[in-house]
Design a protein around this motif. Structure first.
Motif, mmCIF file in Angstrom:
data_model
loop_
_atom_site.group_PDB
_atom_site.id
_atom_site.type_symbol
_atom_site.label_atom_id
_atom_site.label_comp_id
_atom_site.label_asym_id
_atom_site.label_seq_id
_atom_site.Cartn_x
_atom_site.Cartn_y
_atom_site.Cartn_z
ATOM 1 N N GLU A 1 -26.898 -17.477 -16.652
ATOM 2 C CA GLU A 1 -27.551 -18.429 -17.545
ATOM 3 C C GLU A 1 -28.538 -17.707 -18.458
ATOM 4 O OE1 GLU A 1 -29.342 -21.449 -15.161
ATOM 5 O OE2 GLU A 1 -27.432 -22.291 -14.531
ATOM 6 N N GLU A 2 -29.308 -16.769 -17.872
ATOM 7 C CA GLU A 2 -30.267 -16.014 -18.671
ATOM 8 C C GLU A 2 -29.548 -15.189 -19.727
ATOM 9 O OE1 GLU A 2 -32.501 -13.742 -15.879
ATOM 10 O OE2 GLU A 2 -33.599 -15.466 -15.117
ATOM 11 N N ALA A 3 -28.432 -14.556 -19.352
ATOM 12 C CA ALA A 3 -27.657 -13.777 -20.315
ATOM 13 C C ALA A 3 -27.118 -14.700 -21.410
ATOM 14 C CB ALA A 3 -26.514 -13.043 -19.618
ATOM 15 N N GLY A 4 -26.639 -15.866 -21.017
ATOM 16 C CA GLY A 4 -26.137 -16.841 -21.983
ATOM 17 C C GLY A 4 -27.242 -17.327 -22.921
ATOM 18 N N GLU A 5 -28.443 -17.546 -22.364
ATOM 19 C CA GLU A 5 -29.572 -17.981 -23.174
ATOM 20 C C GLU A 5 -29.956 -16.902 -24.172
ATOM 21 O OE1 GLU A 5 -32.664 -19.075 -20.475
ATOM 22 O OE2 GLU A 5 -31.595 -20.818 -19.724
ATOM 23 N N GLU A 6 -29.941 -15.628 -23.730
ATOM 24 C CA GLU A 6 -30.281 -14.525 -24.626
ATOM 25 C C GLU A 6 -29.287 -14.460 -25.775
ATOM 26 O OE1 GLU A 6 -30.366 -11.046 -22.199
ATOM 27 O OE2 GLU A 6 -32.214 -11.628 -21.183
ATOM 28 N N GLU A 7 -27.997 -14.636 -25.472
ATOM 29 C CA GLU A 7 -26.983 -14.625 -26.521
ATOM 30 C C GLU A 7 -27.207 -15.775 -27.494
ATOM 31 O OE1 GLU A 7 -23.196 -14.718 -24.620
ATOM 32 O OE2 GLU A 7 -23.432 -12.722 -23.742
ATOM 33 N N LYS A 8 -27.546 -16.953 -26.967
ATOM 34 C CA LYS A 8 -27.800 -18.106 -27.828
ATOM 35 C C LYS A 8 -28.991 -17.846 -28.741
ATOM 36 C CE LYS A 8 -25.968 -21.573 -24.642
ATOM 37 N NZ LYS A 8 -26.307 -22.696 -23.770
ATOM 38 N N VAL A 9 -30.040 -17.239 -28.183
ATOM 39 C CA VAL A 9 -31.230 -16.944 -28.973
ATOM 40 C C VAL A 9 -30.882 -15.976 -30.091
ATOM 41 C CG1 VAL A 9 -33.496 -15.825 -28.897
ATOM 42 C CG2 VAL A 9 -32.841 -17.447 -27.110
ATOM 43 N N GLU A 10 -30.091 -14.928 -29.766
ATOM 44 C CA GLU A 10 -29.693 -13.951 -30.769
ATOM 45 C C GLU A 10 -28.861 -14.612 -31.869
ATOM 46 O OE1 GLU A 10 -27.662 -10.854 -28.716
ATOM 47 O OE2 GLU A 10 -29.457 -10.154 -27.696
ATOM 48 N N GLU A 11 -27.931 -15.492 -31.477
ATOM 49 C CA GLU A 11 -27.103 -16.187 -32.455
ATOM 50 C C GLU A 11 -27.954 -17.075 -33.360
ATOM 51 O OE1 GLU A 11 -24.134 -18.313 -30.278
ATOM 52 O OE2 GLU A 11 -23.118 -16.485 -29.626
ATOM 53 N N GLU A 12 -28.939 -17.761 -32.773
ATOM 54 C CA GLU A 12 -29.814 -18.626 -33.558
ATOM 55 C C GLU A 12 -30.618 -17.807 -34.564
ATOM 56 O OE1 GLU A 12 -32.170 -20.772 -30.755
ATOM 57 O OE2 GLU A 12 -30.507 -22.031 -30.091
ATOM 58 N N GLU A 13 -31.104 -16.628 -34.119
ATOM 59 C CA GLU A 13 -31.868 -15.773 -35.018
ATOM 60 C C GLU A 13 -31.001 -15.310 -36.180
ATOM 61 O OE1 GLU A 13 -33.409 -12.609 -32.658
ATOM 62 O OE2 GLU A 13 -34.841 -13.891 -31.616
ATOM 63 N N GLU A 14 -29.739 -14.928 -35.892
ATOM 64 C CA GLU A 14 -28.830 -14.496 -36.950
ATOM 65 C C GLU A 14 -28.579 -15.634 -37.934
ATOM 66 O OE1 GLU A 14 -25.318 -13.018 -35.088
ATOM 67 O OE2 GLU A 14 -26.354 -11.302 -34.197
ATOM 68 N N GLU A 15 -28.384 -16.843 -37.417
ATOM 69 C CA GLU A 15 -28.156 -17.992 -38.284
ATOM 70 C C GLU A 15 -29.372 -18.253 -39.174
ATOM 71 O OE1 GLU A 15 -27.089 -21.275 -35.813
ATOM 72 O OE2 GLU A 15 -25.163 -20.377 -35.227
ATOM 73 N N LYS A 16 -30.573 -18.115 -38.611
ATOM 74 C CA LYS A 16 -31.789 -18.316 -39.392
ATOM 75 C C LYS A 16 -31.891 -17.286 -40.507
ATOM 76 C CE LYS A 16 -34.551 -20.375 -35.697
ATOM 77 N NZ LYS A 16 -35.700 -20.187 -34.793
ATOM 78 N N GLU A 17 -31.567 -16.004 -40.177
ATOM 79 C CA GLU A 17 -31.627 -14.954 -41.185
ATOM 80 C C GLU A 17 -30.636 -15.235 -42.313
ATOM 81 O OE1 GLU A 17 -30.935 -11.290 -39.156
ATOM 82 O OE2 GLU A 17 -32.826 -11.372 -38.064
ATOM 83 N N GLU A 18 -29.420 -15.659 -41.950
ATOM 84 C CA GLU A 18 -28.422 -15.974 -42.959
ATOM 85 C C GLU A 18 -28.886 -17.138 -43.827
ATOM 86 O OE1 GLU A 18 -24.744 -16.681 -40.945
ATOM 87 O OE2 GLU A 18 -24.543 -14.588 -40.308
ATOM 88 N N ALA A 19 -29.489 -18.141 -43.203
ATOM 89 C CA ALA A 19 -29.978 -19.291 -43.954
ATOM 90 C C ALA A 19 -31.094 -18.868 -44.911
ATOM 91 C CB ALA A 19 -30.477 -20.379 -43.006
ATOM 92 N N GLU A 20 -31.969 -17.963 -44.451
ATOM 93 C CA GLU A 20 -33.046 -17.482 -45.309
ATOM 94 C C GLU A 20 -32.481 -16.725 -46.508
ATOM 95 O OE1 GLU A 20 -35.631 -15.163 -42.889
ATOM 96 O OE2 GLU A 20 -36.364 -16.878 -41.752
ATOM 97 N N GLU A 21 -31.451 -15.903 -46.261
ATOM 98 C CA GLU A 21 -30.839 -15.171 -47.359
ATOM 99 C C GLU A 21 -30.239 -16.134 -48.381
ATOM 100 O OE1 GLU A 21 -28.019 -12.433 -45.768
ATOM 101 O OE2 GLU A 21 -29.548 -11.233 -44.767
#
Length: 168
Positions: A59-79
């Motif tokens: 679950e922790e590994a899955g949460e970390e992956e979700k957090v990373e994906e969310e950060e990437e999505e935020k960066e793309e949205a900012e761009e």
């Protein structure tokens, strides 16, 4: 020096000792095997506890992956938000003048010609060339740039122009 023959009592006692020792050894080895098997098999509580720990780690590994994906999505949205398109044009830029200079200077001249064309037609000073366009110019090396290139010019509100390859 004569040898004494053992009496029947001594013979039977020796036979018992010999017969007992393999049985005792087998009992000891069986006991060791039982101990080993009990060590290998954890109790039901330990198994459930181990499974819970593994589930938490997953679950922790899955949460970390979700957090990373969310950060990437935020960066793309900012761009996407950063580039507010004011004007967008598509040009086919002729690069025939590039073929006049010596072979070793052609592609750098093509880059300069591209920048000059964009500055002239978009009336700006700040021109950025995307990696895709740069790779397209340099694809055949310094000696053989393309004869012409089709690009998409995007001007943002800050007055800079970004050169992208034209999409078909």
């Amino acid at each position: 020096m004569s040898k004494k023959e053992p009496t029947s009592e001594e013979v039977s006692a020796e036979e018992e000792e010999v017969s007992e020792s393999p049985q005792e050894e087998s009992k000891e080895t069986a006991g060791e095997v039982e101990e080993e098997t009990t060590e290998e098999k954890p109790s039901a509580e330990e198994e459930t506890a181990a499974e819970e720990v593994e589930e938490k780690e997953e679950e922790e590994a899955g949460e970390e992956e979700k957090v990373e994906e969310e950060e990437e999505e935020k960066e793309e949205a900012e761009e996407r938000e950063e580039i507010e398109v004011v004007e967008e044009r598509t040009y086919t830029i002729p690069l025939r003048k590039v073929w006049g200079p010596p072979r070793g200077k052609r592609t750098p001249r093509a880059v300069r010609l591209l920048r000059a064309f964009v500055k002239h037609h978009m009336k700006v000073e700040n021109v950025e060339i995307s990696n895709e366009v740069n790779e397209e110019l340099w694809a055949r090396g310094i000696r053989k740039p393309p004869r012409k290139i089709t690009v998409r010019l995007v001007k943002d509100k800050e007055g800079r122009v970004i050169v992208y390859p034209a999409t078909a």
